[in-house]
Design an enzyme around this catalytic site. Structure first.
Site, PDB file in Angstrom:
ATOM      1  N   ASP A  83       0.805  -1.223   0.000  1.00  0.00           N
ATOM      2  CA  ASP A  83       0.000   0.000   0.000  1.00  0.00           C
ATOM      3  C   ASP A  83       0.838   1.274   0.000  1.00  0.00           C
ATOM      4  O   ASP A  83       2.002   1.292   0.384  1.00  0.00           O
ATOM      5  CB  ASP A  83      -0.957   0.014   1.191  1.00  0.00           C
ATOM      6  CG  ASP A  83      -0.236  -0.133   2.533  1.00  0.00           C
ATOM      7  OD1 ASP A  83       0.735  -0.907   2.601  1.00  0.00           O
ATOM      8  OD2 ASP A  83      -0.646   0.533   3.502  1.00  0.00           O
ATOM      9  N   GLU A 140      -0.706  -1.890   5.213  1.00  0.00           N
ATOM     10  CA  GLU A 140       0.184  -1.858   6.379  1.00  0.00           C
ATOM     11  C   GLU A 140       0.130  -0.514   7.083  1.00  0.00           C
ATOM     12  O   GLU A 140       0.331  -0.430   8.291  1.00  0.00           O
ATOM     13  CB  GLU A 140       1.623  -2.162   5.936  1.00  0.00           C
ATOM     14  CG  GLU A 140       2.608  -2.331   7.088  1.00  0.00           C
ATOM     15  CD  GLU A 140       3.115  -1.035   7.670  1.00  0.00           C
ATOM     16  OE1 GLU A 140       3.342  -0.984   8.902  1.00  0.00           O
ATOM     17  OE2 GLU A 140       3.286  -0.052   6.915  1.00  0.00           O
TER      18      GLU A 140
END
Length: 399
Positions: A83, A140
């Protein structure tokens, strides 16, 4: 010499990996929205012959590959995060973000590419006895993608005897590997405080119960917890990050309430509990002293990222074999930042290590709008993952 050949083999397709990384950088996606990125990862793994499992923990991808033999019955997990962050990119790279307001400011594009580089080498050689599980994790950055994958049965569906992850580190020279046989990153918690006083005219403060004054006392008192209650050899951070009270246009009005938010960072669960207890006591004491109502809410987010000593030492040994002892920091100072790989390490032994990429001295730091992953270190990261697998799951005929 064999270890060096791993690095040489991966370096042969360094250009392709660099192009892949820069493509992901140009098309960043926020947590649990990594549809394009996950699709590219899944298709790449499929082309390499992996068993591919999509939508693990929403947008996560898992690739499974057996070695030349699987008589050991053992498996090693390797994890990378995918991400990006909600930051407007300020860099001038030709592959800068095309998604305005979103960018890879933490290098997860590089982590994903590093693991795909390892995936290619492992698929071409299969020089191990057992199974490798490649975990491409979503979300995350504060959203708990690791926990989402675990809640989706990650280790029940894809058993792992040990698990490893890396993160780029601008504070280390390019290619240097840093690890610690204990805490690597801190637990990250946050708190909310709502002070309910009594507002009124600034000229008649005695008729009020000023929440701004109460907030000031509370901020000062909270700062004594680390300096006066936490043992000096331990580490902790209590930060009041924002205060909201009153109206900047109303200079003669005392507001009726004030709100504060902040973060707490600790390595030790014992210290964490101690900090929480003292915060509760301080809040209660200030409330009683000022005859105010103070609502205190504490939220545990991510536990500390703590390496298993033997696996951290294994990482250092593999890094020394690949790059030499002068390129390894075996006792890297832990960071007070946090990482949700900690959830995985709570369920399986393993290690989280740093891949030096340089740049900090020039202001290229994590979560900065001008950050860019250093493509030169991709082969080193991929080789680390590969040798961790080959050394942990050795073939009998391996040199």
């Amino acid at each position: 010499m064999y270890a060096k050949s791993v690095l040489e083999a991966i370096s042969r397709y360094h250009g392709e990996l660099t192009a892949f990384r820069q493509d992901i950088h140009a098309h960043p996606e926020l947590g649990f929205q990594e549809v394009r990125t996950a699709g590219l990862v899944a298709s790449s793994l499929s082309a390499l012959g992996y068993q591919v499992h999509r939508n693990v923990g929403k947008t996560g991808v898992v690739g499974v590959l057996d070695g030349k033999r699987n008589t050991s019955g053992r498996s090693i997990g390797l994890r990378a995060d995918m991400d990006a962050l909600p930051i407007l990119e300020q860099g001038e790279a030709p592959y800068a973000s095309t998604n305005v307001g979103v960018m890879h400011a933490c290098g997860h594009d590089g982590h994903t590419t590093v693991l795909l580089g390892a995936a290619r080498y492992l698929a071409e050689t299969r020089n191990f006895d057992g199974r490798v599980v490649l975990i491409f994790q979503p979300a995350e950055e504060g959203l708990g993608g690791s926990k989402a994958m675990l809640d989706d049965g990650l280790f029940e569906r894809f058993p792992c005897d040990a698990i490893y992850a890396l993160h780029n580190w601008p504070g280390l020279p390019p290619g240097v590997i840093g690890v610690n046989p204990g805490p690597m990153m801190a637990a990250a918690d946050h708190f909310e405080i709502h002070i309910q006083g009594r507002g009124g005219h600034g000229a008649h403060a005695y008729q009020t119960n000023d929440p701004v004054v109460i907030a000031a006392q509370l901020i000062t008192a909270l700062q004594t917890i680390v300096s006066r209650n936490v043992p000096a050899p331990e580490s902790a951070v209590v930060t009041v990050a924002a205060v909201n009270a009153g109206n900047l246009q109303a200079m003669n009005v005392i507001p009726k309430d004030a709100r504060m938010v902040g973060t707490v960072r600790t390595f030790s669960p014992v210290v964490q509990e101690q900090v929480i207890q003292r915060m509760e006591e301080v809040v209660a004491g200030i409330a009683a002293a000022f005859k105010a109502t103070i609502d205190f809410r504490y939220h545990r987010l991510f536990p500390a990222t703590v390496n298993t000593p033997e696996h951290a030492e294994f990482v250092a040994d593999v890094a020394t074999e690949l790059f030499g002892a002068d390129m390894v920091v075996p006792n890297l100072v832990p960071s007070m930042g946090s990482e949700d790989f900690s959830f995985m390490l709570q369920q399986r032994p393993g290690a989280y290590f740093r891949l030096g990429q340089g740049g900090a001295e020039k202001g290229c730091v994590l979560h900065n709008s001008a950050f860019d992953f250093n493509d030169a270190v991709i082969p080193a990261g991929s080789a680390m993952f590969c040798r961790l697998v080959e050394r942990a799951l050795p073939l009998a005929e391996q040199p």
